[in-house]
Write a protein that holds these residues in place. Structure first.
Motif, PDB file in Angstrom:
ATOM      1  N   ASN A 121      -7.430   0.921  -7.584  1.00  0.00           N
ATOM      2  CA  ASN A 121      -8.646   0.604  -6.827  1.00  0.00           C
ATOM      3  C   ASN A 121      -8.544  -0.709  -6.069  1.00  0.00           C
ATOM      4  O   ASN A 121      -9.563  -1.321  -5.730  1.00  0.00           O
ATOM      5  CB  ASN A 121      -9.881   0.621  -7.731  1.00  0.00           C
ATOM      6  CG  ASN A 121      -9.839  -0.466  -8.791  1.00  0.00           C
ATOM      7  OD1 ASN A 121      -8.992  -1.352  -8.768  1.00  0.00           O
ATOM      8  ND2 ASN A 121     -10.769  -0.393  -9.728  1.00  0.00           N
ATOM      9  N   ALA A 122      -7.330  -1.162  -5.771  1.00  0.00           N
ATOM     10  CA  ALA A 122      -7.166  -2.388  -4.996  1.00  0.00           C
ATOM     11  C   ALA A 122      -7.723  -2.227  -3.587  1.00  0.00           C
ATOM     12  O   ALA A 122      -8.273  -3.169  -3.017  1.00  0.00           O
ATOM     13  CB  ALA A 122      -5.691  -2.777  -4.931  1.00  0.00           C
TER      14      ALA A 122
ATOM     15  N   SER B 149      -7.828   2.186 -14.085  1.00  0.00           N
ATOM     16  CA  SER B 149      -7.600   1.700 -12.727  1.00  0.00           C
ATOM     17  C   SER B 149      -6.185   1.155 -12.528  1.00  0.00           C
ATOM     18  O   SER B 149      -5.778   0.904 -11.396  1.00  0.00           O
ATOM     19  CB  SER B 149      -8.614   0.604 -12.383  1.00  0.00           C
ATOM     20  OG  SER B 149      -8.505  -0.481 -13.284  1.00  0.00           O
ATOM     21  N   LYS B 150      -5.422   0.944 -13.623  1.00  0.00           N
ATOM     22  CA  LYS B 150      -4.047   0.453 -13.508  1.00  0.00           C
ATOM     23  C   LYS B 150      -3.128   1.296 -14.384  1.00  0.00           C
ATOM     24  O   LYS B 150      -3.495   1.698 -15.496  1.00  0.00           O
ATOM     25  CB  LYS B 150      -3.946  -1.016 -13.922  1.00  0.00           C
ATOM     26  CG  LYS B 150      -4.602  -1.995 -12.946  1.00  0.00           C
ATOM     27  CD  LYS B 150      -4.364  -3.433 -13.380  1.00  0.00           C
ATOM     28  CE  LYS B 150      -4.898  -4.427 -12.349  1.00  0.00           C
ATOM     29  NZ  LYS B 150      -6.364  -4.386 -12.246  1.00  0.00           N
TER      30      LYS B 150
ATOM     31  N   GLU C  96       0.836  -1.198   0.000  1.00  0.00           N
ATOM     32  CA  GLU C  96       0.000   0.000   0.000  1.00  0.00           C
ATOM     33  C   GLU C  96       0.868   1.245   0.000  1.00  0.00           C
ATOM     34  O   GLU C  96       1.926   1.291   0.629  1.00  0.00           O
ATOM     35  CB  GLU C  96      -0.922   0.008   1.216  1.00  0.00           C
ATOM     36  CG  GLU C  96      -1.903   1.169   1.230  1.00  0.00           C
ATOM     37  CD  GLU C  96      -2.845   1.138   2.412  1.00  0.00           C
ATOM     38  OE1 GLU C  96      -3.338   2.219   2.804  1.00  0.00           O
ATOM     39  OE2 GLU C  96      -3.084   0.030   2.949  1.00  0.00           O
TER      40      GLU C  96
ATOM     41  N   ASP D  67      -2.024  -0.325  -9.000  1.00  0.00           N
ATOM     42  CA  ASP D  67      -3.447  -0.649  -9.038  1.00  0.00           C
ATOM     43  C   ASP D  67      -4.166   0.377  -8.169  1.00  0.00           C
ATOM     44  O   ASP D  67      -4.015   0.405  -6.949  1.00  0.00           O
ATOM     45  CB  ASP D  67      -3.676  -2.073  -8.512  1.00  0.00           C
ATOM     46  CG  ASP D  67      -5.115  -2.532  -8.680  1.00  0.00           C
ATOM     47  OD1 ASP D  67      -6.007  -1.678  -8.816  1.00  0.00           O
ATOM     48  OD2 ASP D  67      -5.348  -3.755  -8.677  1.00  0.00           O
TER      49      ASP D  67
ATOM     50  N   THR E  27      -9.332   1.030  -2.640  1.00  0.00           N
ATOM     51  CA  THR E  27     -10.443   1.977  -2.729  1.00  0.00           C
ATOM     52  C   THR E  27     -11.134   1.765  -4.064  1.00  0.00           C
ATOM     53  O   THR E  27     -10.595   2.123  -5.112  1.00  0.00           O
ATOM     54  CB  THR E  27      -9.937   3.433  -2.630  1.00  0.00           C
ATOM     55  OG1 THR E  27      -9.181   3.590  -1.422  1.00  0.00           O
ATOM     56  CG2 THR E  27     -11.097   4.412  -2.655  1.00  0.00           C
ATOM     57  N   LYS E  28     -12.305   1.166  -4.039  1.00  0.00           N
ATOM     58  CA  LYS E  28     -12.978   0.794  -5.264  1.00  0.00           C
ATOM     59  C   LYS E  28     -13.380   2.012  -6.093  1.00  0.00           C
ATOM     60  O   LYS E  28     -13.684   3.080  -5.578  1.00  0.00           O
ATOM     61  CB  LYS E  28     -14.228  -0.046  -4.950  1.00  0.00           C
ATOM     62  CG  LYS E  28     -13.911  -1.362  -4.254  1.00  0.00           C
ATOM     63  CD  LYS E  28     -12.934  -2.214  -5.065  1.00  0.00           C
ATOM     64  CE  LYS E  28     -12.592  -3.520  -4.382  1.00  0.00           C
ATOM     65  NZ  LYS E  28     -11.581  -4.304  -5.127  1.00  0.00           N
ATOM     66  N   LYS E  29     -13.311   1.834  -7.410  1.00  0.00           N
ATOM     67  CA  LYS E  29     -13.680   2.838  -8.409  1.00  0.00           C
ATOM     68  C   LYS E  29     -12.771   4.061  -8.375  1.00  0.00           C
ATOM     69  O   LYS E  29     -13.130   5.128  -8.876  1.00  0.00           O
ATOM     70  CB  LYS E  29     -15.144   3.259  -8.246  1.00  0.00           C
ATOM     71  CG  LYS E  29     -16.129   2.118  -8.460  1.00  0.00           C
ATOM     72  CD  LYS E  29     -17.567   2.601  -8.380  1.00  0.00           C
ATOM     73  CE  LYS E  29     -18.534   1.444  -8.619  1.00  0.00           C
ATOM     74  NZ  LYS E  29     -19.955   1.884  -8.555  1.00  0.00           N
ATOM     75  N   GLN E  30     -11.585   3.911  -7.787  1.00  0.00           N
ATOM     76  CA  GLN E  30     -10.603   5.007  -7.795  1.00  0.00           C
ATOM     77  C   GLN E  30      -9.818   4.936  -9.102  1.00  0.00           C
ATOM     78  O   GLN E  30      -9.185   3.919  -9.397  1.00  0.00           O
ATOM     79  CB  GLN E  30      -9.672   4.853  -6.594  1.00  0.00           C
ATOM     80  CG  GLN E  30      -8.659   5.981  -6.433  1.00  0.00           C
ATOM     81  CD  GLN E  30      -7.933   5.914  -5.120  1.00  0.00           C
ATOM     82  OE1 GLN E  30      -8.123   6.735  -4.251  1.00  0.00           O
ATOM     83  NE2 GLN E  30      -7.097   4.890  -4.949  1.00  0.00           N
ATOM     84  N   LYS E  31      -9.863   5.997  -9.894  1.00  0.00           N
ATOM     85  CA  LYS E  31      -9.259   5.956 -11.225  1.00  0.00           C
ATOM     86  C   LYS E  31      -8.591   7.278 -11.568  1.00  0.00           C
ATOM     87  O   LYS E  31      -8.872   8.317 -10.976  1.00  0.00           O
ATOM     88  CB  LYS E  31     -10.322   5.631 -12.287  1.00  0.00           C
ATOM     89  CG  LYS E  31     -10.947   4.251 -12.144  1.00  0.00           C
ATOM     90  CD  LYS E  31     -11.939   3.967 -13.261  1.00  0.00           C
ATOM     91  CE  LYS E  31     -12.529   2.571 -13.119  1.00  0.00           C
ATOM     92  NZ  LYS E  31     -13.470   2.241 -14.219  1.00  0.00           N
TER      93      LYS E  31
END
Length: 629
Positions: free
Chosen positions: A206-207, A218-219, A167, A204, A209-213
């Protein structure tokens, strides 16, 4: 050369003072007219945890430690050589096994029945011996770079080095992304960055925190460009594919800074290229659908039928999407066609499985770039996409730091356009004999010669990028800037201090990669002569007077492989009378001598580790790219 981090001083502050909002779309993000500002923040524990360790079962003998495993050509060659010498298949060698095999080789490789072996005989013989089933890669496909099941493919992955996500925090221009997953990435580039902190990174978003772009993605892949003194091979190479209508990933650049409390504060790690990730977002942008299967194969035996058990294909094809049974079936059926069909059936049914014109365009650019770190030789660094509606396969490039002639082949500007791949590459050999494919390929080559392959066009792109990139490169080091200036000025780049002292001429890479401008000028001229019938170019697999061209020995013995590296060393070591040839007695003498050197513990048994260590002392260290920096 160790990284010399530059703390955020006046020069850096001035260059980074114009922060902007993060890009909103892929079109905004991926352009070659600006450099983005990116900062990573890690805790001390997070930063120490990102360092990879060894995973047991690595094929090439990696070592745990600080992320710099003991590595050399011996680790790559030892598995195949052990298999070739180990007559009782118990995993260890005796002196009798080694000397008897060397004696047998002296007879088998003497195709002229002269009682003497020359350099070409040794290269061809070793390539064949090290490409037998059961050796690395298996199935007669030559040295393979597949890892253990479920691991990363490639040379560092196959050696047992695994990268794990940690992280961290990412700031992209003015946008803060507080929880992202970051890991190292790369194979040859990782090995050459082992003595620096400037490793390539995969992120990555959104690993955690979902939908983080960022820009809808997302990658992100941050490539360190360590193999390329001009920092342009990947961006301009991918651009050339896209100009040809090939769905290549998009690229841009970033200045990367890293903060680790107690270690670095906004330390400038250098100029990176950002490369689009081949995932569902990539598929939707290129093919209009998020569905379909994405593969990143690593094999010299693409679409080789190995039975109905998908487990035998999983690691080889390294799918990046979750596969349906129908998609697996399609791979197996295409493999059956390539492996078992006669020429008439293959020509008739090939369009059912392969998009012919897009494949021809992909191969034309790959060959023109002399991008031999690819499907052409080792069988890596490309993508295969199975379209969900047409059920046909598309090809795209990946990892182009070795494009523009920056890999292996001694005369990349003159690479033959008709024999640009190993002659044991069954997929390319069979497909390129189909008249429709061959016609489309040569037609694409002729078309591109008139427009996108024009040297003046590519030189203008180099000059435009040079103005943008040089300040960021100067911030890395004056040596990097000097080498960059040589590339832009179309002059050969001198070896770095580490390269000159630590890497003898030869081995796995060129000492000085050709500048893009001179390469493209010479390459355009060579391809024009080949298309006009004035020249045949230089076949990858040899040719008249070379090591086993298609008109000579043919088969696995005449291919680009480990024999091309170990053969000259064997000749020098065995040729006691220095006449340029080896006889049976000299082969026997060398076998006994080498066994004695490999048996360092004096046990009378040589393990794979002993063999790798001995070969590393004999062979030049592989140059995965440090000549670039």
């Amino acid at each position: 050369m160790l990284l010399r981090p530059i703390l955020l001083g006046l020069t850096l502050i001035a260059s980074l003072s114009s922060y902007a909002a993060a890009p909103k779309s892929g079109t905004d993000l991926f352009n070659l007219s600006r450099i983005w500002n990116v900062t990573f923040n890690f805790s001390s524990n997070q930063w120490s945890s990102i360092k990879p360790g060894e995973v047991q079962g690595g094929r090439f003998g990696g070592r745990p430690g600080n992320g710099a495993p003991a590595m050399g050509p011996g680790n790559f060659i030892a598995p195949g050589l052990l298999n070739a010498l180990d007559s009782d298949h118990n995993g260890v060698l005796t002196q009798g096994e080694v000397t008897k095999t060397f004696e047998r080789w002296a007879v088998e490789w003497d195709t002229r029945k002269s009682g003497l072996l020359n350099a070409d005989d040794l290269r061809a013989g070793l390539n064949k011996a090290l490409s037998q089933p059961g050796g690395p890669g298996g199935g007669g496909g030559g040295p393979g770079l597949q890892a253990r099941a479920g691991g990363r493919n490639g040379i560092s992955g196959a050696s047992g080095i695994d990268f794990k996500f940690v992280e961290g925090q990412l700031t992209f221009e003015e946008t803060d992304l507080p929880r992202v997953a970051v890991r190292y990435k790369g194979n040859g580039t990782y090995m050459d960055a082992r003595n620096t902190e400037k490793k390539s990174l995969k992120v990555d978003l959104n690993a955690f925190t979902k939908k983080q772009k960022i820009a809808g993605l997302s990658k992100l892949n941050f490539h360190n460009n360590i193999t390329d003194p001009g920092w342009m091979n990947e961006p301009l190479g991918h651009q050339l594919y896209r100009d040809a209508g090939v769905p290549a990933p998009r690229t841009t650049y970033a200045r990367v800074n890293i903060t680790v409390p107690g270690t670095w504060t906004n330390a400038y790690f250098g100029l990176y290229s950002i490369v689009e990730n081949p995932d569902s977002a990539w598929a939707e942008d290129r093919f209009g659908t998020k569905n379909g299967a994405i593969f990143k194969p690593v094999t010299r035996a693409l679409f080789n039928y190995q039975g109905e058990d998908w487990a035998k294909y999983q690691q080889i094809y390294d799918p990046k999407t979750t596969l349906t049974e129908e998609q697996k079936r399609r791979v197996l059926d295409f493999s059956k066609l390539i492996t078992q069909a006669d020429d008439e059936e293959l020509a008739r049914r090939l369009p059912e499985f392969l998009e012919i014109d897009p494949f021809a365009r992909y191969l034309a650019v790959t060959v023109w770039l002399s991008s031999t770190d690819s499907i052409l030789t080792i069988g890596q660094n490309y993508l295969v996409y199975l379209h969900p509606k047409t059920q046909r396969f598309h090809f795209a490039p990946w990892d182009l730091d070795r494009a523009f002639g920056n890999f292996f082949f001694p005369s990349p500007e003159e690479l033959s356009i008709r024999e640009a791949w190993n002659s044991d590459n069954r997929f390319l050999e069979r497909v390129m004999k189909v008249e429709g494919v061959r016609k489309a390929y040569l037609g694409a080559m002729e078309e591109f010669q008139k427009n996108i392959f024009q040297p003046t066009r590519l030189a203008a792109q180099v000059n435009a990028l040079a103005k943008l990139l040089r300040p960021a490169i100067q911030m890395e080091s004056s040596e990097a800037a000097s080498r960059f200036d040589s590339v832009v000025a179309d002059k050969p780049t001198p070896p770095t201090q580490e390269t000159a002292q630590d890497r003898p001429q030869g081995g796995f890479g060129r000492r000085s990669p050709p500048p893009i401008k001179s390469f493209t000028l010479a390459r355009h001229r060579s391809v024009a002569d080949q298309l006009a019938g004035k020249s045949q170019g230089k076949p990858l697999s040899g040719g008249p007077g070379g090591p086993g061209g298609r008109g000579g020995r043919g088969g696995p013995g005449g291919n680009f492989g480990p024999g091309n590296f170990i053969g000259p060393v064997l000749l020098t070591a065995a040729d006691l009378d220095a006449d340029g040839f080896i006889n049976r007695k000299e082969m026997l003498t060398l076998g006994a001598k080498w066994f004695s050197e490999w048996d360092r513990k004096g046990t009378g048994n040589v393990t794979q580790e002993d063999l790798a260590t001995g070969l590393n002392l004999l062979l030049p260290r592989p140059n995965f790219g440090t000549e670039g920096r």
